[in-house]
Design a protein around this motif. Sequence first.
Motif, PDB file in Angstrom:
ATOM      1  N   MET A  88       0.828  -1.208   0.000  1.00  0.00           N
ATOM      2  CA  MET A  88       0.000   0.000   0.000  1.00  0.00           C
ATOM      3  C   MET A  88       0.858   1.251   0.000  1.00  0.00           C
ATOM      4  O   MET A  88       0.379   2.348  -0.328  1.00  0.00           O
ATOM      5  CB  MET A  88      -0.930  -0.009   1.204  1.00  0.00           C
ATOM      6  N   THR A  89       2.125   1.104   0.359  1.00  0.00           N
ATOM      7  CA  THR A  89       3.016   2.261   0.338  1.00  0.00           C
ATOM      8  C   THR A  89       3.320   2.697  -1.095  1.00  0.00           C
ATOM      9  O   THR A  89       4.027   3.673  -1.305  1.00  0.00           O
ATOM     10  CB  THR A  89       4.337   1.945   1.070  1.00  0.00           C
ATOM     11  N   GLY A  90       2.799   1.964  -2.078  1.00  0.00           N
ATOM     12  CA  GLY A  90       3.000   2.313  -3.488  1.00  0.00           C
ATOM     13  C   GLY A  90       2.586   3.722  -3.831  1.00  0.00           C
ATOM     14  O   GLY A  90       3.183   4.359  -4.710  1.00  0.00           O
ATOM     15  N   ALA A  91       1.590   4.241  -3.135  1.00  0.00           N
ATOM     16  CA  ALA A  91       1.116   5.604  -3.385  1.00  0.00           C
ATOM     17  C   ALA A  91       2.223   6.628  -3.158  1.00  0.00           C
ATOM     18  O   ALA A  91       2.237   7.699  -3.770  1.00  0.00           O
ATOM     19  CB  ALA A  91      -0.085   5.908  -2.501  1.00  0.00           C
ATOM     20  N   ILE A  92       3.173   6.285  -2.279  1.00  0.00           N
ATOM     21  CA  ILE A  92       4.289   7.187  -2.007  1.00  0.00           C
ATOM     22  C   ILE A  92       5.091   7.443  -3.285  1.00  0.00           C
ATOM     23  O   ILE A  92       5.572   8.553  -3.513  1.00  0.00           O
ATOM     24  CB  ILE A  92       5.223   6.585  -0.933  1.00  0.00           C
ATOM     25  N   TYR A  93       5.172   6.407  -4.158  1.00  0.00           N
ATOM     26  CA  TYR A  93       6.000   6.536  -5.351  1.00  0.00           C
ATOM     27  C   TYR A  93       5.397   7.501  -6.362  1.00  0.00           C
ATOM     28  O   TYR A  93       6.115   8.200  -7.065  1.00  0.00           O
ATOM     29  CB  TYR A  93       6.258   5.156  -5.959  1.00  0.00           C
ATOM     30  N   VAL A  94       4.101   7.544  -6.438  1.00  0.00           N
ATOM     31  CA  VAL A  94       3.435   8.511  -7.309  1.00  0.00           C
ATOM     32  C   VAL A  94       3.699   9.929  -6.803  1.00  0.00           C
ATOM     33  O   VAL A  94       4.089  10.819  -7.567  1.00  0.00           O
ATOM     34  CB  VAL A  94       1.915   8.241  -7.368  1.00  0.00           C
ATOM     35  N   ALA A  95       3.535  10.119  -5.494  1.00  0.00           N
ATOM     36  CA  ALA A  95       3.747  11.439  -4.891  1.00  0.00           C
ATOM     37  C   ALA A  95       5.210  11.869  -5.024  1.00  0.00           C
ATOM     38  O   ALA A  95       5.505  13.040  -5.286  1.00  0.00           O
ATOM     39  CB  ALA A  95       3.330  11.411  -3.420  1.00  0.00           C
ATOM     40  N   GLY A 122       3.052  -3.342 -10.852  1.00  0.00           N
ATOM     41  CA  GLY A 122       3.474  -4.415  -9.956  1.00  0.00           C
ATOM     42  C   GLY A 122       2.989  -4.190  -8.536  1.00  0.00           C
ATOM     43  O   GLY A 122       2.498  -5.112  -7.876  1.00  0.00           O
ATOM     44  N   VAL A 123       3.098  -2.940  -8.079  1.00  0.00           N
ATOM     45  CA  VAL A 123       2.684  -2.615  -6.713  1.00  0.00           C
ATOM     46  C   VAL A 123       1.171  -2.801  -6.546  1.00  0.00           C
ATOM     47  O   VAL A 123       0.707  -3.371  -5.555  1.00  0.00           O
ATOM     48  CB  VAL A 123       3.110  -1.178  -6.341  1.00  0.00           C
ATOM     49  N   VAL A 124       0.408  -2.326  -7.558  1.00  0.00           N
ATOM     50  CA  VAL A 124      -1.052  -2.454  -7.495  1.00  0.00           C
ATOM     51  C   VAL A 124      -1.461  -3.933  -7.537  1.00  0.00           C
ATOM     52  O   VAL A 124      -2.318  -4.382  -6.770  1.00  0.00           O
ATOM     53  CB  VAL A 124      -1.723  -1.667  -8.642  1.00  0.00           C
ATOM     54  N   LEU A 125      -0.797  -4.692  -8.412  1.00  0.00           N
ATOM     55  CA  LEU A 125      -1.075  -6.130  -8.509  1.00  0.00           C
ATOM     56  C   LEU A 125      -0.787  -6.820  -7.179  1.00  0.00           C
ATOM     57  O   LEU A 125      -1.568  -7.650  -6.704  1.00  0.00           O
ATOM     58  CB  LEU A 125      -0.211  -6.745  -9.620  1.00  0.00           C
ATOM     59  N   MET A 126       0.300  -6.415  -6.573  1.00  0.00           N
ATOM     60  CA  MET A 126       0.682  -6.980  -5.283  1.00  0.00           C
ATOM     61  C   MET A 126      -0.351  -6.629  -4.217  1.00  0.00           C
ATOM     62  O   MET A 126      -0.751  -7.469  -3.418  1.00  0.00           O
ATOM     63  CB  MET A 126       2.049  -6.414  -4.893  1.00  0.00           C
ATOM     64  N   ALA A 127      -0.773  -5.384  -4.225  1.00  0.00           N
ATOM     65  CA  ALA A 127      -1.714  -4.905  -3.225  1.00  0.00           C
ATOM     66  C   ALA A 127      -3.081  -5.564  -3.369  1.00  0.00           C
ATOM     67  O   ALA A 127      -3.833  -5.680  -2.403  1.00  0.00           O
ATOM     68  CB  ALA A 127      -1.849  -3.392  -3.322  1.00  0.00           C
ATOM     69  N   SER A 128      -3.411  -6.017  -4.611  1.00  0.00           N
ATOM     70  CA  SER A 128      -4.745  -6.578  -4.837  1.00  0.00           C
ATOM     71  C   SER A 128      -4.783  -8.080  -4.577  1.00  0.00           C
ATOM     72  O   SER A 128      -5.810  -8.717  -4.747  1.00  0.00           O
ATOM     73  CB  SER A 128      -5.186  -6.288  -6.275  1.00  0.00           C
ATOM     74  N   ASP A 129      -3.648  -8.657  -4.171  1.00  0.00           N
ATOM     75  CA  ASP A 129      -3.578 -10.092  -3.910  1.00  0.00           C
ATOM     76  C   ASP A 129      -4.255 -10.417  -2.578  1.00  0.00           C
ATOM     77  O   ASP A 129      -3.765 -10.067  -1.516  1.00  0.00           O
ATOM     78  CB  ASP A 129      -2.113 -10.531  -3.880  1.00  0.00           C
TER      79      ASP A 129
END
Lengths: 134, 121
Positions: A88-95, A122-129
Amino acid sequence: MDRRAGHLQPTLGRALWGWALFIAVETLTQVVFKFAGASLDVGQGLVTTALHAVTTPVVLLGFALYFCGFLIWMTILKTIDMGRAFPMTGAIYVATLAAAVLVFHETMNLTRIVGVVAIIAGVVLMASDEDSEP
Amino acid sequence: MIALAWFLFGLTVALDVFGQTMFKLGLDRIGDAPSGLGFWRAVATNPWIFAGLAGYAVEAASWMFVLGHAPLSVVGPMAALSYVGAIVAGRLFLGERAGRRRWLAAGLITIGAGLVGASLG
């Protein structure tokens, strides 16, 4: 793994505020760290650099923000599994990418954009697992 | 991007995964976590969490150098490699079983990180 979830389930609103604060603090930390890192010259030797570092306000601010991020992360990790929380920390990368363009005026090229899109996918796919619990 | 920055980038990712693993191991040992001050007291006196924090301190210094010597839009996204490391560490040390989808995601992140690194030319 979810044995504690019963009495520690935060309300949705509180959880969202926690994540928003976490993302904001983490992004700001990267920006401050970049300013701090650019102000350090390791060519002076390790001791001189360390002494210089602990007396430079922007470096200390970076470390303070970093520690705040840790405290917020601990409260998040307390309630959910690492395997679930980490992606879920993937959002940090967009910011962070937005900060790179807006604050440091970095230019993008096609390879980099494709790479970042693959990382986010990849991050979103991981988060949706949902089937990862043992 | 200089060789030292690349080396310290690798160290940063490794220490991040180390820290996360230590935090989780520590929190699992705290078990039925007390809330409020009791929780933070348990966190402050837990050796696993202390080890993770020590790793975090070195990671922070290393990351500061990397950011100072590389574009944020390159090393920032590439830091997602620690997700890949977290899956491997979760599998090896925490008994967390990642499904096929998660390994596929790890592959995507690895390819993406490779592309972003290559975009420096």
